[in-house]
Design a protein around this motif. Structure first.
Motif, mmCIF file in Angstrom:
data_model
loop_
_atom_site.group_PDB
_atom_site.id
_atom_site.type_symbol
_atom_site.label_atom_id
_atom_site.label_comp_id
_atom_site.label_asym_id
_atom_site.label_seq_id
_atom_site.Cartn_x
_atom_site.Cartn_y
_atom_site.Cartn_z
ATOM 1 N N ASN A 10 42.708 42.067 35.746
ATOM 2 C CA ASN A 10 41.850 42.072 36.929
ATOM 3 C C ASN A 10 41.856 43.487 37.489
ATOM 4 N N LYS A 12 40.009 44.688 39.778
ATOM 5 C CA LYS A 12 39.629 44.766 41.193
ATOM 6 C C LYS A 12 38.554 45.845 41.379
ATOM 7 N N HIS A 96 39.827 34.069 43.638
ATOM 8 C CA HIS A 96 40.979 34.977 43.753
ATOM 9 C C HIS A 96 41.403 35.061 45.221
ATOM 10 N N GLU A 98 42.097 37.432 47.057
ATOM 11 C CA GLU A 98 41.391 38.461 47.843
ATOM 12 C C GLU A 98 40.000 37.979 48.231
ATOM 13 N N ALA A 172 53.089 37.929 46.140
ATOM 14 C CA ALA A 172 53.494 38.702 44.962
ATOM 15 C C ALA A 172 52.373 39.615 44.465
ATOM 16 N N ILE A 173 51.184 39.489 45.053
ATOM 17 C CA ILE A 173 50.042 40.255 44.537
ATOM 18 C C ILE A 173 50.049 41.666 45.110
ATOM 19 N N GLY A 174 50.152 42.632 44.222
ATOM 20 C CA GLY A 174 50.083 44.032 44.633
ATOM 21 C C GLY A 174 51.259 44.497 45.470
ATOM 22 N N GLY A 213 50.680 38.169 39.768
ATOM 23 C CA GLY A 213 51.399 38.708 40.932
ATOM 24 C C GLY A 213 52.458 39.684 40.469
ATOM 25 N N SER A 214 52.080 40.975 40.450
ATOM 26 C CA SER A 214 53.007 42.047 40.074
ATOM 27 C C SER A 214 53.604 41.865 38.670
ATOM 28 N N VAL A 215 52.779 41.372 37.752
ATOM 29 C CA VAL A 215 53.219 41.346 36.344
ATOM 30 C C VAL A 215 53.173 42.782 35.820
ATOM 31 N N LEU A 233 47.629 36.971 34.681
ATOM 32 C CA LEU A 233 46.518 37.680 35.302
ATOM 33 C C LEU A 233 47.129 38.910 35.956
ATOM 34 N N VAL A 234 46.711 40.069 35.479
ATOM 35 C CA VAL A 234 47.406 41.310 35.800
ATOM 36 C C VAL A 234 46.480 42.253 36.564
ATOM 37 N N GLY A 235 46.912 42.710 37.715
ATOM 38 C CA GLY A 235 46.124 43.663 38.490
ATOM 39 C C GLY A 235 46.548 45.091 38.181
ATOM 40 N N GLY A 236 47.377 45.645 39.041
ATOM 41 C CA GLY A 236 47.755 47.063 38.958
ATOM 42 C C GLY A 236 48.175 47.524 37.573
HETATM 43 P P1 PGA Z 1 48.828 42.601 40.768
HETATM 44 O O1 PGA Z 1 47.486 41.749 40.991
HETATM 45 O O2 PGA Z 1 49.209 42.439 39.325
HETATM 46 O O3 PGA Z 1 48.457 44.005 41.112
HETATM 47 O O4 PGA Z 1 49.865 42.033 41.676
HETATM 48 C C1 PGA Z 1 47.327 40.495 40.382
HETATM 49 C C2 PGA Z 1 46.008 39.888 40.792
HETATM 50 O O5 PGA Z 1 45.562 40.109 41.922
HETATM 51 O O6 PGA Z 1 45.369 39.171 40.014
#
Ligand code: PGA
Length: 250
Positions: A10, A12, A96, A98, A172-174, A213-215, A233-236
């Motif tokens: 993801n 973003k 999501h 957000e 845990a997200i970001g 969440g912060s994977v 599901l991986v963000g950063g």
């Molecule tokens: P993150 O985001 O890995 O940066 O915590 C995950 C997400 O929002 O899907």
């Protein structure tokens, strides 16, 4: 039983088209021939044509971070499923946190989007998860059950096969704080049990539930390695090709 893991990026609201193209150019050789897991990228809408074209013929799928539930019409700023499919998108995130927090998406909206996505043959990734206050108040199970029930109104067992759920604890997200594998597994079991209640044991046994969440490369194995966790599901940590590669190859 063999639920194939889905490892999803993801992005973003990050990257220009040139940066997105550079990522794909670097990333595809790193994961060429990787068939153990499904891989999907979820870029911003303006990046989608670039990323779809760059991933064509590869083992990497591309989806939207959001779609609207109406087929078309006067909905300024939104993207329809027809538009997404026309450019080659195959997946979409729905609900999501957000979107829920910044754009007031409710379970009812999530449900409408899920119906539209399934109707058009997209693979929907429905995101759910509790905020910190809810966890601290011991309400996590209730929140997850409510979100699953709300998302799945009117969904039949026959239609449910493509659905993926992403459990993303909002705290845990970001944030760099990750749920422990035990916490994630516990939440996934609650979610799977709720799916069983709503759609039957077969659907529940086959539905993929991702953790998000912060994977990061450092914690991916301990999380995705759990039998109950069917991907991430991986963000950063998905923004750099080598970092996301390490997670894909957990
Ligand atoms: P993150 O985001 O890995 O940066 O915590 C995950 C997400 O929002 O899907």
């Amino acid at each position: 039983m063999g639920r194939k893991a889905l490892i999803a990026a993801n992005w973003k609201m990050y990257k220009t088209p040139a940066e997105a193209a550079d990522f794909v150019k670097a990333f595809l050789p790193l994961v060429a021939g990787h068939t153990r897991d499904e891989i999907a990228l979820f870029p911003s809408p303006v990046l989608l044509p670039t990323v779809v074209a760059a991933c064509a013929g590869s083992n990497v799928a591309v989806g939207a971070q959001n779609i609207y539930f109406a087929e078309e019409g006067a909905y300024t700023g939104e993207t329809s499923v027809g538009q997404l499919k026309a450019i080659g998108g195959t997946h979409t995130l729905i609900g999501h946190s957000e979107r829920r927090q910044c754009f007031a998406e409710t379970d009812e909206i999530v449900n409408k989007k899920l119906h539209t996505a399934l109707k058009h043959g997209l693979i929907p990734v429905v995101c759910i998860g509790e905020v910190l206050e809810e966890r601290e108040a011991g309400k996590t199970a209730d929140v997850l059950k409510t979100q699953v029930t709300g998302a799945f109104v009117g969904i039949t067992p026959e239609a449910a096969a493509p659905i993926v759920i992403a459990y993303e604890p909002v705290w845990a997200i970001g944030t760099g704080k990750t749920a422990t594998p035990e916490m994630a597994v516990e939440a996934h079991r609650i979610i799977r049990a709720e799916v069983a209640k709503l759609l039957g044991a077969d659907v529940a046994a086959n539905i993929r539930i991702l953790y998000g969440g912060s994977v990061k490369p450092e914690n991916a194995t301990s999380l995705i390695g759990e039998e109950e966790i069917d991907g991430a599901l991986v963000g950063g940590a998905s923004l750099k090709a080598d970092s996301f590669e390490k997670i894909v190859k957990y």
